[in-house]
Write a protein that holds these residues in place. Structure first.
Motif, PDB file in Angstrom:
ATOM      1  N   ILE A 123      -5.030   5.761   7.047  1.00 16.68           N
ATOM      2  CA  ILE A 123      -4.710   6.732   5.998  1.00 16.68           C
ATOM      3  C   ILE A 123      -5.823   7.772   5.894  1.00 16.68           C
ATOM      4  O   ILE A 123      -5.565   8.976   5.776  1.00 16.68           O
ATOM      5  N   LEU A 124      -7.067   7.316   5.949  1.00 17.32           N
ATOM      6  CA  LEU A 124      -8.193   8.256   5.897  1.00 17.32           C
ATOM      7  C   LEU A 124      -8.149   9.225   7.074  1.00 17.32           C
ATOM      8  O   LEU A 124      -8.373  10.429   6.912  1.00 17.32           O
ATOM      9  N   GLU A 125      -7.856   8.714   8.272  1.00 13.47           N
ATOM     10  CA  GLU A 125      -7.775   9.583   9.451  1.00 13.47           C
ATOM     11  C   GLU A 125      -6.698  10.644   9.277  1.00 13.47           C
ATOM     12  O   GLU A 125      -6.867  11.793   9.697  1.00 13.47           O
ATOM     13  N   HIS A 126      -5.588  10.246   8.691  1.00 16.96           N
ATOM     14  CA  HIS A 126      -4.452  11.160   8.562  1.00 16.96           C
ATOM     15  C   HIS A 126      -4.685  12.205   7.478  1.00 16.96           C
ATOM     16  O   HIS A 126      -4.403  13.388   7.674  1.00 16.96           O
ATOM     17  N   ALA A 127      -5.192  11.784   6.332  1.00 17.35           N
ATOM     18  CA  ALA A 127      -5.318  12.687   5.188  1.00 17.35           C
ATOM     19  C   ALA A 127      -6.665  13.397   5.129  1.00 17.35           C
ATOM     20  O   ALA A 127      -6.764  14.486   4.559  1.00 17.35           O
ATOM     21  N   ASN A 179       0.819  -1.221   0.000  1.00 15.44           N
ATOM     22  CA  ASN A 179       0.000   0.000   0.000  1.00 15.44           C
ATOM     23  C   ASN A 179       0.850   1.268   0.000  1.00 15.44           C
ATOM     24  O   ASN A 179       0.367   2.343   0.358  1.00 15.44           O
ATOM     25  N   LEU A 180       2.112   1.147  -0.405  1.00 15.22           N
ATOM     26  CA  LEU A 180       2.994   2.313  -0.411  1.00 15.22           C
ATOM     27  C   LEU A 180       2.444   3.433  -1.280  1.00 15.22           C
ATOM     28  O   LEU A 180       2.620   4.616  -0.984  1.00 15.22           O
ATOM     29  N   ASN A 181       1.768   3.068  -2.369  1.00 16.45           N
ATOM     30  CA  ASN A 181       1.245   4.094  -3.275  1.00 16.45           C
ATOM     31  C   ASN A 181       0.167   4.946  -2.619  1.00 16.45           C
ATOM     32  O   ASN A 181      -0.111   6.065  -3.065  1.00 16.45           O
ATOM     33  N   ALA A 193      -0.171  10.383   1.352  1.00 18.07           N
ATOM     34  CA  ALA A 193      -0.886  10.828   2.550  1.00 18.07           C
ATOM     35  C   ALA A 193       0.045  11.454   3.572  1.00 18.07           C
ATOM     36  O   ALA A 193      -0.365  12.318   4.354  1.00 18.07           O
ATOM     37  N   MET A 194       1.318  11.038   3.584  1.00 19.47           N
ATOM     38  CA  MET A 194       2.274  11.568   4.556  1.00 19.47           C
ATOM     39  C   MET A 194       2.884  12.892   4.106  1.00 19.47           C
ATOM     40  O   MET A 194       3.634  13.516   4.852  1.00 19.47           O
ATOM     41  N   PRO A 216      -1.342  16.902   4.033  1.00 16.70           N
ATOM     42  CA  PRO A 216      -2.182  17.330   2.915  1.00 16.70           C
ATOM     43  C   PRO A 216      -3.648  17.066   3.178  1.00 16.70           C
ATOM     44  O   PRO A 216      -4.313  16.360   2.442  1.00 16.70           O
ATOM     45  N   LYS A 217      -4.167  17.613   4.268  1.00 13.93           N
ATOM     46  CA  LYS A 217      -5.560  17.368   4.624  1.00 13.93           C
ATOM     47  C   LYS A 217      -6.473  18.098   3.656  1.00 13.93           C
ATOM     48  O   LYS A 217      -6.188  19.185   3.197  1.00 13.93           O
TER      49      LYS A 217
END
Length: 689
Positions: free
Chosen positions: A347-351, A301-303, A308-309, A445-446
């Protein structure tokens, strides 16, 4: 599970320290170039280099790489010819200083000097050059200096000596000590005494390079003191400072002291500015592969993870740590969910934190969205449904609360691959609250998607007949009522955020917005300056409905909105018929949705929320016209009196603390106009002026 049978769940955590190998980030070229700038004898000193970048972007890693080149064998590998000059690179001695470790501003000068002396001591400079140092000190006829040098030569912590002096005395001492320090640095870099007073340090041969890391971790007053301390060295030939910080934080700290001259202050200090570029995905991959090791589910899932980071190594490391901790806690609790869904939700929580907050308040919305996505995908014949036009989504009666999410390609891509059933998802959300994915203070990048920012916030109701009031036992006796003129009505209850604009516009100080409805005298007499529960954390979230507003306050808001909107409409509270037509459509349904009462489609006592909820979460509870919360959440003021006595007004819809019976579209409640309960709010209607 008994204590004897309980097994430990092994959790892999990565150290949060800065990486020391710049090759992982592709910093080799940056480090080579900046080190080459420092060792180039043609570049005059003193010199200050600013290495700027946001939190966690790799500043420390880059600075360590530069220091390694100056300290190690590679420091001499820049060639015999620099800018065409037939001379070698100058010799550099390096000092690493962390200003954030010092609690008080007046310890910074002492700490910096101590860091310099510690570096000298590690080179055995004081023992080998003791005689030369004493000669330097005798050249200054000050007892304080002689006492200081004796302590210096004996290896005593110099910062303790400085602690005996207040800051002003430190600066006074420094004025005398400055000459000694210059000569000391000269002797250290050249390993020989000055021959004559006019003998100047030759910075072509050597330089003292002082790295100041994590300056932005200091409190603002300390940041200013560090920079002012650096200014003391600005006439020290042979000194180079490399400062690592987030530039915006530095400027903000200086602005408090220097106001409009903050940028000018930095321009006078910093001669070279290097803005650390955002890491490319290509540079991120080798680092991430090293970081995750054999965790194949993360590698696959690196892509998704890397974008997201936002190119931030430290955020990436903490994200993976939190991911593994959350999954470990779930395993220890007997919850067997694969790492994949936990990763995708993280990922969803972060972005997309606003989206996940929306889902956490009502988890079923995730599956409502998934159903819509599947329907759209089937209609379009492919999975690129997020490119569908809004008109297509309107035909499918997808409300504006979900529309902005469905139109977001990046968001939908992750939602689509998140495979989890509702029961497992509820458990996952529980552990989301225990282990936070969001990194405080980080730049990510929210994409914020907020109620009130969407284009469509009202719906038009056209003239026509509809079923109104209580359904009689004999359907044949149920006479149609009629809406004779078109009107518009809010899709959402008026939120705290929306009501705040009224307050800030002077809503409680402007008589004209209250006078028409007779509320000004009441407001003046009661001393009302804001809604009753405005400061109550249970009810004042920005996207929850405003509560504790009387009928007078709701009417005044509408009067203000009529003026503030600057359009051709008059805004007002809906009358009872307008409200009910928007709530139940034309077919006389009992609740805004078809069928029986469902506590999962609204916020009533049966739903168990115990308070208000955000106004846009009950997508499958909206009315045929697309209006939200017309059953539950809060009672809604209307413009109609309850009966012929004209004492109280009709309220509709029920609330979070009333039962299903009161949430029926036909139910009529009533409150006196001065009622300011925590279960009453309103929405607006409008008609042409």
């Amino acid at each position: 599970m008994t204590d004897q049978s309980r097994k430990l769940s092994l959790v892999r955590i990565r150290n949060d320290a800065a990486e020391t190998k710049s090759v992982f980030f592709g910093f080799e070229e940056y480090a080579d170039t900046l080190a080459g700038l420092i060792v180039n004898p043609e570049n005059q000193t003193p010199l200050v280099i600013g290495v700027y970048g946001p939190w966690g972007s790799g500043k420390t890693t880059l600075m360590k790489a530069i220091q390694g080149r100056l300290d190690g064998p590679k420091a001499t590998e820049f060639g015999d010819k620099i800018n065409g000059a037939d001379q070698g690179a100058r010799n550099c001695k390096t000092v690493w200083f962390q200003a954030w470790k010092y609690d008080k501003e007046n310890e910074i000068l002492a700490g910096l000097l101590d860091a310099i002396f510690q570096t000298m001591s590690q080179d055995d400079f004081f023992s080998q050059a003791k005689g030369q140092i004493e000669k330097l000190a005798k050249g200054i006829n000050k007892l304080k200096i002689l006492g200081f040098v004796s302590k210096l030569a004996s290896g005593v912590d110099i910062s303790e000596f400085f602690k005996e002096l207040d800051y002003k005395k430190q600066l006074g001492f420094y004025d005398v000590f400055d000459r000694f320090l210059k000569d000391l640095i000269y002797t250290y870099l050249s390993w020989r005494m000055k021959v004559t007073p006019s003998d100047k340090p030759d910075d072509k041969k050597g330089a003292l390079v002082i790295f100041i890391d994590d300056l932005d971790r200091c409190p603002q007053p300390r940041i200013v003191k560090v920079l002012e301390t650096i200014k003391l060295f600005m006439d020290h030939k042979g000194c180079v400072f490399v400062i690592g910080a987030a530039q915006d934080i530095i400027i903000k700290a200086l602005a408090d002291n220097y106001k409009d001259d903050a940028n000018r202050f930095m321009e006078k200090i910093v001669q070279v500015t290097f803005n650390l570029p955002k890491l490319s995905e290509q540079a991120f991959y080798p680092y991430l592969e090293k970081l995750v090791g054999d965790q194949e589910e993360i590698k696959s899932n690196l892509n998704l993870i890397i974008p997201a980071m936002g190119g931030n190594p430290r955020q990436l490391k903490r994200f993976i740590n939190n991911l593994n901790l959350r999954h470990g806690l779930m395993r220890s609790s007997g919850i067997t969910i694969n790492l994949g869904p936990v990763l995708h939700w993280g990922i969803l929580e972060h972005a997309f934190p606003e989206f996940t907050d929306f889902i956490k308040e009502r988890p079923n919305n995730l599956f409502v969205i998934k159903e819509h996505l599947e329907t759209i995908a089937q209609e379009l014949g492919d999975r690129k449904f997020w490119k569908a036009e809004e008109d297509r989504l309107d035909k499918l009666k997808i409300g504006p609360s979900l529309k902005s999410y469905i139109l977001n390609e990046s968001l939908v891509k992750i939602i689509d691959i998140l495979k989890i059933d509702p029961t497992e998802f509820t458990k996952l959300i529980t552990f989301s609250d225990i282990v936070e994915s969001e990194v405080s203070g980080a730049e990510t990048p929210k994409e914020q998607l907020r109620v009130g920012s969407r284009n469509k916030t009202m719906v038009e109701i056209l003239p026509g007949r509809f079923k109104f009031g209580e359904k009689p036992k004999n359907d044949q006796n149920w006479q149609d009522d009629e809406i004779k003129a078109p009107y518009w009505i809010d899709l959402y209850l008026v939120t705290n955020a929306r009501y705040k604009a009224f307050i800030e516009a002077g809503g409680y100080e402007t008589e004209k917005w209250w006078k028409k409805h007779g509320g000004w005298e009441w407001r003046e007499k009661q001393g009302i300056i804001r809604p009753k529960h405005w400061d109550d954390e249970r009810f004042n979230q920005s996207n929850h409905p405003v509560v504790g507003v009387s009928w007078f306050e709701a009417a005044a808001f509408c009067a203000w909105l009529s003026e503030a909107s600057k359009d051709a409409y008059e805004y007002h509270l809906p009358n009872e018929r307008q409200w009910e037509r928007a709530a139940r459509g034309t077919d006389g349904r009992e609740y805004p949705w078809e069928g029986d009462f469902d506590p999962n489609r609204c916020n009533t006592e049966e739903s168990g929320k115990g308070g208000t909820t955000r106004v846009d979460i009950y997508e499958d509870g909206k009315s045929p016209e697309g209006c939200y919360d017309m059953a539950g959440n809060v009672w809604e003021w209307t413009s109609d009196f309850f009966d012929k006595y004209k004492v109280s007004y009709v309220i509709k819809g029920g609330s979070w603390n009333s039962t299903a019976e009161y949430a029926r579209c036909a139910n009529r409640g009533n409150y006196n106009p001065d009622n300011r309960s925590s279960d009453v709010g309103f929405r607006c209607a409008r008609t042409p002026k």
